[in-house]
Write a protein that holds these residues in place. Structure first.
Motif, PDB file in Angstrom:
ATOM      1  N   ALA A   1      22.950  -3.114  10.173  1.00  0.00           N
ATOM      2  CA  ALA A   1      23.192  -3.393   8.754  1.00  0.00           C
ATOM      3  C   ALA A   1      21.894  -3.567   7.984  1.00  0.00           C
ATOM      4  O   ALA A   1      21.788  -3.156   6.823  1.00  0.00           O
ATOM      5  N   ILE A   2      20.896  -4.200   8.598  1.00  0.00           N
ATOM      6  CA  ILE A   2      19.633  -4.432   7.896  1.00  0.00           C
ATOM      7  C   ILE A   2      18.659  -3.267   8.030  1.00  0.00           C
ATOM      8  O   ILE A   2      17.706  -3.161   7.252  1.00  0.00           O
ATOM      9  N   LEU A   3      18.893  -2.380   9.005  1.00  0.00           N
ATOM     10  CA  LEU A   3      17.938  -1.302   9.271  1.00  0.00           C
ATOM     11  C   LEU A   3      17.757  -0.318   8.117  1.00  0.00           C
ATOM     12  O   LEU A   3      16.619   0.089   7.837  1.00  0.00           O
ATOM     13  N   PRO A   4      18.820   0.133   7.433  1.00  0.00           N
ATOM     14  CA  PRO A   4      18.602   1.126   6.380  1.00  0.00           C
ATOM     15  C   PRO A   4      17.597   0.703   5.320  1.00  0.00           C
ATOM     16  O   PRO A   4      16.824   1.535   4.823  1.00  0.00           O
ATOM     17  N   CYS A   5      17.588  -0.564   4.946  1.00  0.00           N
ATOM     18  CA  CYS A   5      16.618  -1.027   3.951  1.00  0.00           C
ATOM     19  C   CYS A   5      15.196  -0.812   4.452  1.00  0.00           C
ATOM     20  O   CYS A   5      14.336  -0.308   3.724  1.00  0.00           O
ATOM     21  N   PHE A   6      14.921  -1.183   5.698  1.00  0.00           N
ATOM     22  CA  PHE A   6      13.604  -0.952   6.282  1.00  0.00           C
ATOM     23  C   PHE A   6      13.289   0.542   6.329  1.00  0.00           C
ATOM     24  O   PHE A   6      12.227   0.986   5.866  1.00  0.00           O
ATOM     25  N   TRP A   7      14.206   1.302   6.912  1.00  0.00           N
ATOM     26  CA  TRP A   7      13.906   2.694   7.259  1.00  0.00           C
ATOM     27  C   TRP A   7      13.846   3.594   6.036  1.00  0.00           C
ATOM     28  O   TRP A   7      12.955   4.438   5.900  1.00  0.00           O
ATOM     29  N   ILE A   8      14.804   3.443   5.123  1.00  0.00           N
ATOM     30  CA  ILE A   8      14.826   4.323   3.953  1.00  0.00           C
ATOM     31  C   ILE A   8      13.643   4.043   3.038  1.00  0.00           C
ATOM     32  O   ILE A   8      13.013   4.973   2.518  1.00  0.00           O
ATOM     33  N   TYR A   9      13.295   2.766   2.849  1.00  0.00           N
ATOM     34  CA  TYR A   9      12.108   2.459   2.049  1.00  0.00           C
ATOM     35  C   TYR A   9      10.846   2.982   2.721  1.00  0.00           C
ATOM     36  O   TYR A   9       9.924   3.464   2.049  1.00  0.00           O
ATOM     37  N   TYR A  10      10.791   2.885   4.032  1.00  0.00           N
ATOM     38  CA  TYR A  10       9.658   3.447   4.781  1.00  0.00           C
ATOM     39  C   TYR A  10       9.562   4.948   4.557  1.00  0.00           C
ATOM     40  O   TYR A  10       8.494   5.495   4.234  1.00  0.00           O
ATOM     41  N   ASP A  11      10.687   5.643   4.679  1.00  0.00           N
ATOM     42  CA  ASP A  11      10.693   7.086   4.507  1.00  0.00           C
ATOM     43  C   ASP A  11      10.318   7.485   3.085  1.00  0.00           C
ATOM     44  O   ASP A  11       9.507   8.395   2.867  1.00  0.00           O
ATOM     45  N   VAL A  12      10.902   6.790   2.112  1.00  0.00           N
ATOM     46  CA  VAL A  12      10.575   7.062   0.709  1.00  0.00           C
ATOM     47  C   VAL A  12       9.097   6.774   0.443  1.00  0.00           C
ATOM     48  O   VAL A  12       8.403   7.555  -0.224  1.00  0.00           O
ATOM     49  N   GLY A  13       8.600   5.658   0.972  1.00  0.00           N
ATOM     50  CA  GLY A  13       7.199   5.315   0.779  1.00  0.00           C
ATOM     51  C   GLY A  13       6.255   6.343   1.355  1.00  0.00           C
ATOM     52  O   GLY A  13       5.224   6.681   0.742  1.00  0.00           O
ATOM     53  N   GLU A  14       6.593   6.872   2.538  1.00  0.00           N
ATOM     54  CA  GLU A  14       5.743   7.894   3.157  1.00  0.00           C
ATOM     55  C   GLU A  14       5.700   9.162   2.317  1.00  0.00           C
ATOM     56  O   GLU A  14       4.636   9.772   2.134  1.00  0.00           O
ATOM     57  N   ARG A  15       6.842   9.574   1.803  1.00  0.00           N
ATOM     58  CA  ARG A  15       6.876  10.797   0.991  1.00  0.00           C
ATOM     59  C   ARG A  15       6.147  10.607  -0.332  1.00  0.00           C
ATOM     60  O   ARG A  15       5.422  11.492  -0.782  1.00  0.00           O
ATOM     61  N   MET A  16       6.343   9.449  -0.952  1.00  0.00           N
ATOM     62  CA  MET A  16       5.691   9.217  -2.241  1.00  0.00           C
ATOM     63  C   MET A  16       4.189   9.042  -2.071  1.00  0.00           C
ATOM     64  O   MET A  16       3.411   9.462  -2.935  1.00  0.00           O
ATOM     65  N   LYS A  17       3.784   8.433  -0.963  1.00  0.00           N
ATOM     66  CA  LYS A  17       2.356   8.260  -0.689  1.00  0.00           C
ATOM     67  C   LYS A  17       1.655   9.601  -0.553  1.00  0.00           C
ATOM     68  O   LYS A  17       0.472   9.740  -0.903  1.00  0.00           O
ATOM     69  N   ALA A  18       2.395  10.596  -0.045  1.00  0.00           N
ATOM     70  CA  ALA A  18       1.813  11.918   0.164  1.00  0.00           C
ATOM     71  C   ALA A  18       1.690  12.723  -1.127  1.00  0.00           C
ATOM     72  O   ALA A  18       0.994  13.746  -1.160  1.00  0.00           O
ATOM     73  N   MET A  19       2.330  12.261  -2.189  1.00  0.00           N
ATOM     74  CA  MET A  19       2.250  12.971  -3.465  1.00  0.00           C
ATOM     75  C   MET A  19       0.911  12.673  -4.148  1.00  0.00           C
ATOM     76  O   MET A  19       0.317  11.628  -3.920  1.00  0.00           O
ATOM     77  N   PRO A  20       0.439  13.583  -4.968  1.00  0.00           N
ATOM     78  CA  PRO A  20      -0.802  13.318  -5.705  1.00  0.00           C
ATOM     79  C   PRO A  20      -0.666  12.088  -6.597  1.00  0.00           C
ATOM     80  O   PRO A  20       0.359  11.903  -7.252  1.00  0.00           O
ATOM     81  N   LYS A  21      -1.679  11.236  -6.576  1.00  0.00           N
ATOM     82  CA  LYS A  21      -1.647  10.051  -7.426  1.00  0.00           C
ATOM     83  C   LYS A  21      -1.829  10.447  -8.888  1.00  0.00           C
ATOM     84  O   LYS A  21      -2.616  11.335  -9.208  1.00  0.00           O
TER      85      LYS A  21
END
Length: 233
Positions: free
Chosen positions: A143-163
């Protein structure tokens, strides 16, 4: 599985691979959210962002409680400490990250305290709390995992975008693209895999069902924040 969020230990990937594949349509819907694209390029409406921040603050308070309940059910002291520390960090994010945005947008913590949870936010936190309170440790983890994992995944993709120079939301991107956050998410994924490995078939299926539902709530939380969702009556 998204390339940015692979799990290192191939021997404990069975549950996480199945769960991540199960929510592929949800992940695609999250990837397509205008809110996330607009966060990345800095064009998101301040009204929408402030609504999101208010809803996120309300969510994180309850999520911290849920993490503490999961900690109380942990099978050993190391896992107990893991989730007690995660509970504390959730509150630190609420006060640290949010206070910076509040200051820059001319709001106070009193404004957060006076906010009302949206219907979707209310439903999400109550789903998590009911699950962790009434279910096993393994199901609580799912139940608590999606918050960790989806934010992690979103953060990784957004971090890879040009600032984007001057992006007022860069601190948000940096928080969820941080390697410490990634390490924490990977640790929870691994713990969930380990718990699933010793779960009964019925419990494992319940874990998958709970993981999918919580992931759907993640999408709803972001989508309705951008819609400025409120109670109709």
């Amino acid at each position: 599985m998204h390339g940015s969020a692979k799990i290192a230990n191939s021997e404990t990937r069975a549950f996480s691979e199945e769960a991540w594949t199960l929510i592929a349509p949800v992940r695609k819907a999250i990837e397509d959210l205008p809110l996330l694209e607009e966060l990345a390029n800095g064009s998101l409406s301040k009204d929408v962002f402030l609504n999101y921040i208010q809803q996120d603050a309300l969510y994180l308070k309850e999520y911290a409680r849920a993490l503490a309940i999961v900690a109380s059910k942990a099978p050993d002291s190391a896992q107990m400490m893991r989730f007690l520390e995660s509970s504390q960090r959730a509150l630190q994010v609420e006060h640290g990250l949010h206070s910076g945005f509040l200051e820059s947008f001319g709001l106070s913590f009193q404004d957060l305290e006076s906010a009302t949870a949206s219907p979707s936010g209310f439903a999400y936190v109550n789903f998590i709390m009911a699950t962790v309170q009434s279910s096993s440790y393994a199901i609580g983890l799912s139940a608590i995992l999606p918050c960790f994992w989806i934010y992690y995944d979103v953060g990784e993709r957004m971090k890879a975008m040009p600032k984007v120079a001057g992006n007022p939301y860069q601190a948000w991107i940096d928080t969820y693209g941080d390697e410490n956050f990634a390490d924490g998410a990977r640790a929870v994924i691994a713990l969930t895999d380990a718990a699933a490995a010793s779960a009964s078939p019925a419990e494992r299926q319940k874990m998958l069902d709970v993981f999918r539902r919580a992931s759907q709530y993640e999408w709803m939380f972001w989508q309705t924040a951008s819609e400025l969702e409120s109670w109709r009556v």
